[in-house]
Design a protein around this motif. Structure first.
Motif, short mmCIF file in Angstrom:
data_model
loop_
_atom_site.label_atom_id
_atom_site.label_comp_id
_atom_site.label_asym_id
_atom_site.label_seq_id
_atom_site.Cartn_x
_atom_site.Cartn_y
_atom_site.Cartn_z
N LEU A 297 0.81 -1.22 0.00
CA LEU A 297 0.00 0.00 0.00
C LEU A 297 0.84 1.27 0.00
CD1 LEU A 297 -2.55 -1.07 2.76
CD2 LEU A 297 -3.11 -0.77 0.34
N LEU A 298 2.08 1.15 0.46
CA LEU A 298 2.90 2.34 0.71
C LEU A 298 3.10 3.24 -0.50
CD1 LEU A 298 5.58 0.92 3.18
CD2 LEU A 298 3.67 2.42 3.70
N PRO A 299 3.51 2.71 -1.68
CA PRO A 299 3.75 3.61 -2.81
C PRO A 299 2.53 4.43 -3.19
CG PRO A 299 4.64 1.43 -3.25
CD PRO A 299 3.81 1.31 -2.02
N GLY A 300 1.36 3.79 -3.23
CA GLY A 300 0.15 4.51 -3.61
C GLY A 300 -0.25 5.56 -2.60
N VAL A 301 -0.10 5.26 -1.31
CA VAL A 301 -0.46 6.21 -0.27
C VAL A 301 0.53 7.36 -0.23
CG1 VAL A 301 -0.73 6.52 2.23
CG2 VAL A 301 -1.65 4.48 1.12
N GLU A 302 1.82 7.04 -0.32
CA GLU A 302 2.86 8.07 -0.22
C GLU A 302 2.82 9.03 -1.39
OE1 GLU A 302 7.58 8.41 0.91
OE2 GLU A 302 6.81 6.51 0.15
N THR B 197 -10.33 -0.61 11.24
CA THR B 197 -9.79 -1.68 12.08
C THR B 197 -10.38 -1.60 13.47
OG1 THR B 197 -7.77 -2.62 13.05
CG2 THR B 197 -7.80 -0.25 12.71
N THR B 198 -10.58 -2.76 14.08
CA THR B 198 -10.99 -2.83 15.48
C THR B 198 -9.79 -3.09 16.39
OG1 THR B 198 -11.47 -5.19 15.24
CG2 THR B 198 -13.30 -3.67 14.92
N GLU B 199 -8.62 -3.32 15.81
CA GLU B 199 -7.40 -3.58 16.58
C GLU B 199 -6.58 -2.31 16.68
OE1 GLU B 199 -6.82 -6.48 17.94
OE2 GLU B 199 -8.47 -7.57 17.02
N ASN B 200 -5.87 -2.16 17.79
CA ASN B 200 -5.05 -0.96 18.00
C ASN B 200 -4.03 -0.84 16.88
OD1 ASN B 200 -3.23 1.00 18.92
ND2 ASN B 200 -3.69 0.51 21.04
N PRO B 201 -4.09 0.22 16.06
CA PRO B 201 -3.16 0.36 14.93
C PRO B 201 -1.70 0.37 15.35
CG PRO B 201 -4.99 1.89 14.69
CD PRO B 201 -5.09 1.31 16.07
N SER B 202 -1.43 0.79 16.57
CA SER B 202 -0.04 0.83 17.02
C SER B 202 0.58 -0.56 17.05
CB SER B 202 0.04 1.45 18.42
OG SER B 202 -0.44 2.77 18.41
N PHE B 203 -0.27 -1.59 17.19
CA PHE B 203 0.22 -2.95 17.24
C PHE B 203 -0.01 -3.71 15.94
CE2 PHE B 203 -1.27 -2.26 21.78
CZ PHE B 203 -0.02 -1.89 22.23
N SER B 204 -1.01 -3.31 15.16
CA SER B 204 -1.43 -4.13 14.02
C SER B 204 -1.07 -3.54 12.66
CB SER B 204 -2.94 -4.37 14.08
OG SER B 204 -3.65 -3.15 14.06
N ILE C 113 1.86 -1.43 10.24
CA ILE C 113 3.29 -1.11 10.18
C ILE C 113 3.52 0.39 10.33
CG2 ILE C 113 3.82 -3.15 8.80
CD1 ILE C 113 3.90 -1.37 6.33
N ALA C 114 4.64 0.74 10.93
CA ALA C 114 4.94 2.14 11.23
C ALA C 114 4.97 3.02 9.98
CB ALA C 114 6.26 2.23 11.99
N PRO C 115 5.57 2.59 8.85
CA PRO C 115 5.59 3.46 7.67
C PRO C 115 4.19 3.83 7.19
CG PRO C 115 7.17 1.68 7.41
CD PRO C 115 6.35 1.35 8.63
N LEU C 116 3.24 2.90 7.27
CA LEU C 116 1.89 3.21 6.83
C LEU C 116 1.20 4.13 7.83
CD1 LEU C 116 -0.20 2.69 4.65
CD2 LEU C 116 -0.93 0.65 5.90
N LEU C 117 1.46 3.93 9.12
CA LEU C 117 0.89 4.82 10.12
C LEU C 117 1.38 6.25 9.94
CD1 LEU C 117 1.00 2.84 13.51
CD2 LEU C 117 -1.03 3.66 12.31
N SER C 118 2.66 6.40 9.61
CA SER C 118 3.23 7.74 9.48
C SER C 118 2.71 8.47 8.25
CB SER C 118 4.76 7.65 9.42
OG SER C 118 5.19 7.04 8.22
N ARG C 119 2.16 7.75 7.29
CA ARG C 119 1.64 8.35 6.07
C ARG C 119 0.13 8.54 6.10
NH1 ARG C 119 6.15 5.67 5.22
NH2 ARG C 119 7.60 6.25 3.55
N SER C 120 -0.49 8.22 7.24
CA SER C 120 -1.95 8.31 7.37
C SER C 120 -2.31 9.01 8.67
CB SER C 120 -2.57 6.90 7.35
OG SER C 120 -2.11 6.14 6.27
N LEU C 121 -3.53 9.50 8.71
CA LEU C 121 -4.07 10.04 9.95
C LEU C 121 -4.84 8.94 10.67
CD1 LEU C 121 -5.50 13.46 8.72
CD2 LEU C 121 -3.33 13.06 9.88
N MET C 122 -4.57 8.74 11.94
CA MET C 122 -5.32 7.77 12.71
C MET C 122 -6.45 8.50 13.43
SD MET C 122 -4.15 4.96 15.55
CE MET C 122 -4.22 6.04 16.99
#
Length: 476
Positions: free
Chosen positions: A149-154, A164-171, A173-182
């Motif tokens: 997903l990273l190239p398209g998002v970035e 997601t119902t799971e905590n994004p911090s655990f589920s 990856i950090a690069p995708l989290l840094s490119r998105s708003l939680m």
């Protein structure tokens, strides 16, 4: 691999404002679940989550298709079931000048993700169209799938809306989290859910004023649904069906009556639809950790009622009783300690009982240990003392074992002075000898500092006398 779904997924005659033109449309409406029929078609219809829908917020910018120097951002919607994650995606799907693509993390693979990215890049460059990618249950994607997903998002080929119902911090990856708003969705309030029930009862897309709901029945649905909007609507629909079929022989008469006057949904009808409260509990996710955290903190805080509540939630949700027993054993040592040494015995007995007799009877012993630990006097002096000693060891404050304490049982030990001058404690008054036990670097250090709570009060008094004898009357 399943092809991605594109286009306006949620446009349907069932949800249009215009009245149905044919009996076929009406039949589809009757067979479409109430929760689907009542999905909001615009942000103004969304109940709750107003903290995410203020003017200028990322979700509103995305939904309204606003263009500007900032542009729309990829977002990760995180929240418990029934709080509106998929609903918000349905609203976003109706935005103009955008292409909407949905992928399910359960079925899609890396190939599907790359296919979407290639099409999105082509649509952007050749047609000036922005692709919004909705990815449900993104926590089920593995690292390789998320990496795709990273190239398209970035690079802005797609605007990602992930749920997601799971905590994004655990589920995630950090690069995708840094490119998105939680964006965190909050649990819907009772007022929000009650408003949803009222809307479903009155809206032509819903029950179209064919039913009335007793206040007691409304309260039952709200209480039993566990804050899940989808379950509220599902239970309401089931209760309506129970009300319609309450007297099978009068079923047709009841249906005819519904055309003229509303059918009353009673508390009994609601209880028939759902007689067991829904427990939000994921044994590997946030609910697991949040509830056990509250359980432990209630034990520490000496609140047996709160501790029993969280114990009950774990028991009802099917939590492994061995896990609960382990937490009780730890709490007995960590929270109670020497203030009531018998608490550890009770916790260990409960843990043994779990192994010996199993559930459901073992819940009785778990409850006894919970009450014992919660009501016992508290002291964390023992484990704090060990932590302080560990910190000194790690900092290099170890020193050599005093020669008189070293092992003197092997040949040649006496020539090295091992054991020389050692005083046998049982030969001394009170069975306590005045001699050095710690390395030279730690003379005079007090790691264990007992509290004045429970049995530790007596321990504190005794320890003061012991230290005076061991170190000498001057406490040096």
């Amino acid at each position: 691999m399943a092809d991605p779904i594109t286009g306006d997924l949620f446009a349907s005659d069932d949800f249009d404002d215009a009245p149905a033109a044919a009996a076929e449309t009406g039949a589809r409406r009757r067979h479409t679940p109430l929760a689907v029929r009542m999905r909001p078609r615009a942000l103004e219809e969304v109940l709750g989550q107003q903290h995410l829908l203020e003017q200028g917020s990322p979700l509103r910018v995305l939904a309204e298709g606003n263009r500007g120097p900032a542009g729309a951002s990829s977002v990760i919607l995180y929240g418990p079931p029934g709080t509106g994650k998929t609903t918000l995606a349905h609203v976003l799907a109706r935005g103009a000048s955008r292409k909407f693509v949905e992928l399910s993390a359960i079925r899609a693979g890396v190939k599907d993700v790359r296919q979407v990215m290639d099409r999105a890049l082509e649509d952007r460059d050749l047609r000036g169209t922005t692709t919004v990618l909705f990815l449900d249950e993104i926590h089920r994607f593995n690292k390789a799938q998320q990496d795709a997903l990273l190239p398209g998002v970035e690079n802005g080929w797609v605007i990602l809306v992930a749920a997601t119902t799971e905590n994004p911090s655990f589920s995630i990856i950090a690069p995708l989290l840094s490119r998105s708003l939680m964006l965190t969705l909050r649990s819907l309030t009772q007022e929000d859910l009650s408003g949803l029930i009222t809307r479903a009862l009155q809206d032509p897309r819903g029950l179209d004023s064919a039913f009335e709901l007793e206040d007691v029945a409304r309260d039952h649905i709200l209480r039993m649904a566990g804050g899940d909007a989808r379950r509220v609507l599902t239970t309401l629909e089931a209760a309506a069906a129970v009300a319609m079929g309450r007297s099978p022989e009068d079923g047709e008469a009841a249906a005819d009556q519904a055309q003229d006057s509303p059918v009353l949904i009673t508390a009994h009808d609601a209880e028939q639809a759902m007689d067991f409260a829904v427990q939000r509990y994921d044994r590997d996710g946030d609910q697991h950790y949040d509830i056990v955290s509250a359980f432990i903190k209630s034990l520490r805080g000496s609140d047996p009622d709160a501790a029993l509540h969280y114990l009950a939630r774990m028991v009802v949700a099917g939590e492994d009783p061995r896990f609960i027993a382990r937490r009780l054993v730890i709490a007995a040592g960590e929270e109670v300690g020497m203030a009531d040494p018998s608490a550890l015995l009770t916790a260990m007995a409960a843990a043994d009982a779990v192994q010996l007799i199993g559930m459901p009877e073992a819940r009785i012993l778990l409850a006894q240990a919970t009450v014992h630990i919660a009501t016992a006097p508290k002291s964390n002096a023992s484990y704090k003392a060990l932590d302080a000693a560990i910190a000194d060891v790690r900092a290099g404050r170890s020193g050599s074992v005093p020669p008189h304490l070293r092992d003197a049982h092997y040949s040649g030990a006496h020539r090295m002075g091992h054991g020389k001058g050692y005083i046998y404690a049982h030969d001394q008054p009170h069975h306590v000898a005045t001699q050095q036990y710690v390395p030279d670097e730690l003379i005079g250090v007090d790691y264990y500092r007992p509290t004045g709570n429970g049995a530790e009060r007596a321990v504190a008094e005794r320890l003061e006398k012991l230290r005076m004898i061991i170190r000498g009357a001057d406490r040096t």
